[in-house]
Design a protein around this motif. Structure first.
Motif, mmCIF file in Angstrom:
data_model
loop_
_atom_site.group_PDB
_atom_site.id
_atom_site.type_symbol
_atom_site.label_atom_id
_atom_site.label_comp_id
_atom_site.label_asym_id
_atom_site.label_seq_id
_atom_site.Cartn_x
_atom_site.Cartn_y
_atom_site.Cartn_z
ATOM 1 N N GLU A 92 -43.836 9.483 -34.480
ATOM 2 C CA GLU A 92 -42.808 10.108 -33.647
ATOM 3 C C GLU A 92 -43.345 10.419 -32.261
ATOM 4 O O GLU A 92 -42.666 10.193 -31.239
ATOM 5 C CB GLU A 92 -42.312 11.390 -34.324
ATOM 6 C CG GLU A 92 -41.518 11.146 -35.605
ATOM 7 C CD GLU A 92 -41.204 12.430 -36.353
ATOM 8 O OE1 GLU A 92 -41.560 13.514 -35.832
ATOM 9 O OE2 GLU A 92 -40.609 12.351 -37.448
ATOM 10 N N LEU A 93 -44.572 10.913 -32.178
ATOM 11 C CA LEU A 93 -45.184 11.237 -30.890
ATOM 12 C C LEU A 93 -45.436 9.982 -30.060
ATOM 13 O O LEU A 93 -45.210 9.965 -28.843
ATOM 14 C CB LEU A 93 -46.500 11.995 -31.114
ATOM 15 C CG LEU A 93 -46.374 13.417 -31.662
ATOM 16 C CD1 LEU A 93 -47.731 13.953 -32.090
ATOM 17 C CD2 LEU A 93 -45.741 14.346 -30.624
ATOM 18 N N ASN A 95 -43.825 7.175 -30.252
ATOM 19 C CA ASN A 95 -42.532 6.683 -29.778
ATOM 20 C C ASN A 95 -42.071 7.457 -28.535
ATOM 21 O O ASN A 95 -41.499 6.883 -27.605
ATOM 22 C CB ASN A 95 -41.481 6.795 -30.880
ATOM 23 C CG ASN A 95 -41.501 5.592 -31.816
ATOM 24 O OD1 ASN A 95 -41.372 4.455 -31.377
ATOM 25 N ND2 ASN A 95 -41.674 5.841 -33.111
ATOM 26 N N GLN A 96 -42.343 8.755 -28.534
ATOM 27 C CA GLN A 96 -42.007 9.551 -27.350
ATOM 28 C C GLN A 96 -42.839 9.115 -26.150
ATOM 29 O O GLN A 96 -42.328 8.974 -25.031
ATOM 30 C CB GLN A 96 -42.241 11.035 -27.624
ATOM 31 C CG GLN A 96 -41.287 11.659 -28.632
ATOM 32 C CD GLN A 96 -41.637 13.102 -28.940
ATOM 33 O OE1 GLN A 96 -42.235 13.797 -28.114
ATOM 34 N NE2 GLN A 96 -41.267 13.552 -30.136
ATOM 35 N N ALA A 97 -44.138 8.887 -26.406
ATOM 36 C CA ALA A 97 -45.026 8.487 -25.317
ATOM 37 C C ALA A 97 -44.661 7.109 -24.776
ATOM 38 O O ALA A 97 -44.999 6.766 -23.631
ATOM 39 C CB ALA A 97 -46.471 8.495 -25.796
ATOM 40 N N THR A 99 -41.774 6.132 -24.125
ATOM 41 C CA THR A 99 -40.617 6.229 -23.244
ATOM 42 C C THR A 99 -41.066 6.113 -21.790
ATOM 43 O O THR A 99 -41.957 6.844 -21.340
ATOM 44 C CB THR A 99 -39.900 7.582 -23.450
ATOM 45 O OG1 THR A 99 -39.539 7.702 -24.813
ATOM 46 C CG2 THR A 99 -38.657 7.659 -22.576
ATOM 47 N N MET A 102 -41.231 9.276 -19.388
ATOM 48 C CA MET A 102 -42.071 10.442 -19.693
ATOM 49 C C MET A 102 -43.149 10.604 -18.634
ATOM 50 O O MET A 102 -43.772 9.646 -18.190
ATOM 51 C CB MET A 102 -42.702 10.303 -21.085
ATOM 52 C CG MET A 102 -43.596 11.478 -21.455
ATOM 53 S SD MET A 102 -43.955 11.525 -23.215
ATOM 54 C CE MET A 102 -42.414 12.185 -23.854
ATOM 55 N N ASN A 106 -46.707 15.118 -19.766
ATOM 56 C CA ASN A 106 -46.163 15.132 -21.126
ATOM 57 C C ASN A 106 -46.951 14.211 -22.052
ATOM 58 O O ASN A 106 -47.153 14.523 -23.227
ATOM 59 C CB ASN A 106 -44.688 14.727 -21.109
ATOM 60 C CG ASN A 106 -43.796 15.835 -20.584
ATOM 61 O OD1 ASN A 106 -44.154 17.003 -20.645
ATOM 62 N ND2 ASN A 106 -42.631 15.473 -20.061
ATOM 63 N N ARG A 107 -47.382 13.074 -21.498
ATOM 64 C CA ARG A 107 -48.201 12.162 -22.313
ATOM 65 C C ARG A 107 -49.553 12.820 -22.639
ATOM 66 O O ARG A 107 -50.096 12.610 -23.726
ATOM 67 C CB ARG A 107 -48.407 10.827 -21.591
ATOM 68 C CG ARG A 107 -47.161 9.950 -21.543
ATOM 69 C CD ARG A 107 -47.501 8.506 -21.235
ATOM 70 N NE ARG A 107 -46.302 7.679 -21.194
ATOM 71 C CZ ARG A 107 -45.618 7.387 -20.082
ATOM 72 N NH1 ARG A 107 -46.058 7.850 -18.899
ATOM 73 N NH2 ARG A 107 -44.537 6.649 -20.128
ATOM 74 N N ILE A 110 -48.952 15.019 -25.522
ATOM 75 C CA ILE A 110 -48.840 14.213 -26.742
ATOM 76 C C ILE A 110 -50.230 13.761 -27.200
ATOM 77 O O ILE A 110 -50.540 13.741 -28.406
ATOM 78 C CB ILE A 110 -47.910 13.004 -26.514
ATOM 79 C CG1 ILE A 110 -46.454 13.485 -26.422
ATOM 80 C CG2 ILE A 110 -48.055 11.975 -27.632
ATOM 81 C CD1 ILE A 110 -45.462 12.395 -26.095
#
Length: 298
Positions: A92-93, A95-97, A99, A102, A106-107, A110
């Motif tokens: 999940e993390l 997948n967020q990274a 993006t 981002m 924020n990375r 993560i």
């Protein structure tokens, strides 16, 4: 015709001796509830009972091993489930990274979270079993997962673990190796995650770097699922073997009872008949002993 008084006495004495032996045996059987109290009572049955004793001893050892194996496999399954949960969180993390919108900050956050997940995975890999030993088969009683100073990881487990005997000619591998858990066709799971976490924390990672790790994480998660399925299959074997062991024990107990246990009511009946015959024989012998040979022949 001459009749030997000695022969008559010997026959009567032998008869009384046999009756008294039978009475004593019946009394012992009634007192113990067992037909066989010494091997000489019935050699063949005594040998069979001795074989039952041997099988009972083996069954006790197998039962202990089955209980241990079941506990280890249950703990392994639970720990593998926790590893899967950590990998899902990592996915999940990542997948967020991945993006594109981002921010670097924020990375970096993560990356710190992924680093914590790596620590958690190492801890899970070094879980201790109920005996205080490494659950996942560490050699020489040291950690199963070792984080080296250069950031790499060493899996201190043998390629094949020893198996626990759970039946005649039946054994089971009651745990797993960290190398099998954390190594897949995508490579070293911990190394991949640690490298990605470090890159993200440094602020140099891009969305493409995160995207490149997504498939590897899925492969890593699939590998853990394969290992967990294997553990589950072995746990099912242990359950089956426990059932077979219990059934065999029940069968032996019933057969032992049929060979060894006394029907007390019948034994009392036989004892009463024996004592009646013994009393009559003693009375006859007493009368006979009072006769002279002359009176007997007259």
């Amino acid at each position: 015709m001459q009749i030997s008084s000695n022969l008559l006495f010997d026959r009567s004495a032998s008869r009384m001796s046999a009756l008294m032996a039978t009475a004593n045996q019946l009394q012992t059987q009634i007192a113990t509830g067992k037909k066989i109290n010494t091997p000489s009572d019935n050699v063949a049955v005594a040998q069979q009972l001795a074989e039952f004793d041997r099988k009972d001893a083996d069954a006790a050892a197998y039962s202990t091993n089955l209980t241990l194996s079941a506990s280890l496999l249950k703990q392994a399954d639970s720990t593998l489930g926790a590893i899967t949960t950590q990998l899902q969180s990592a996915a999940e993390l990542v997948n967020q990274a991945a993006t594109g919108t981002m921010s670097t900050a924020n990375r970096q956050m993560i990356g710190a979270q992924l680093s914590s997940i790596v620590d958690a995975l190492v801890g899970l890999g070094n879980t201790k079993d109920l005996r205080g030993q490494p659950l996942f088969g560490s050699t020489a009683n040291v950690d199963a997962v070792i984080r080296n100073s250069d950031g790499s990881f060493t899996y201190n487990t043998a390629n094949k673990l020893s198996e626990i005997p759970i039946g005649d000619g039946v054994s089971v591998q009651a745990t797993e190796t960290t190398s099998r858990i954390f190594t897949s066709s995508a490579g070293d799971t911990l190394q991949m995650l640690a490298t990605l976490a470090s890159t993200l924390q440094s602020g140099t990672a891009t969305a493409d770097d995160a995207r490149a790790a997504i498939d590897s994480l899925q492969t890593a998660s699939d590998q853990v699922s394969v290992v967990q399925a294997s553990v589950g299959a072995r746990a099912a074997r242990v359950d089956l073997q426990q059932g077979l062991l219990e059934n065999a024990q029940t069968d032996r107990t019933e057969l032992r009872s049929s060979l060894e246990d006394v029907d007390v009511t019948q034994a009392y009946t036989e004892l009463s008949k024996t004592m009646t015959i013994l009393t009559a024989t003693q009375t006859s012998f007493s009368k006979l002993s009072q006769l002279s040979l002359f009176n007997y022949l007259r």
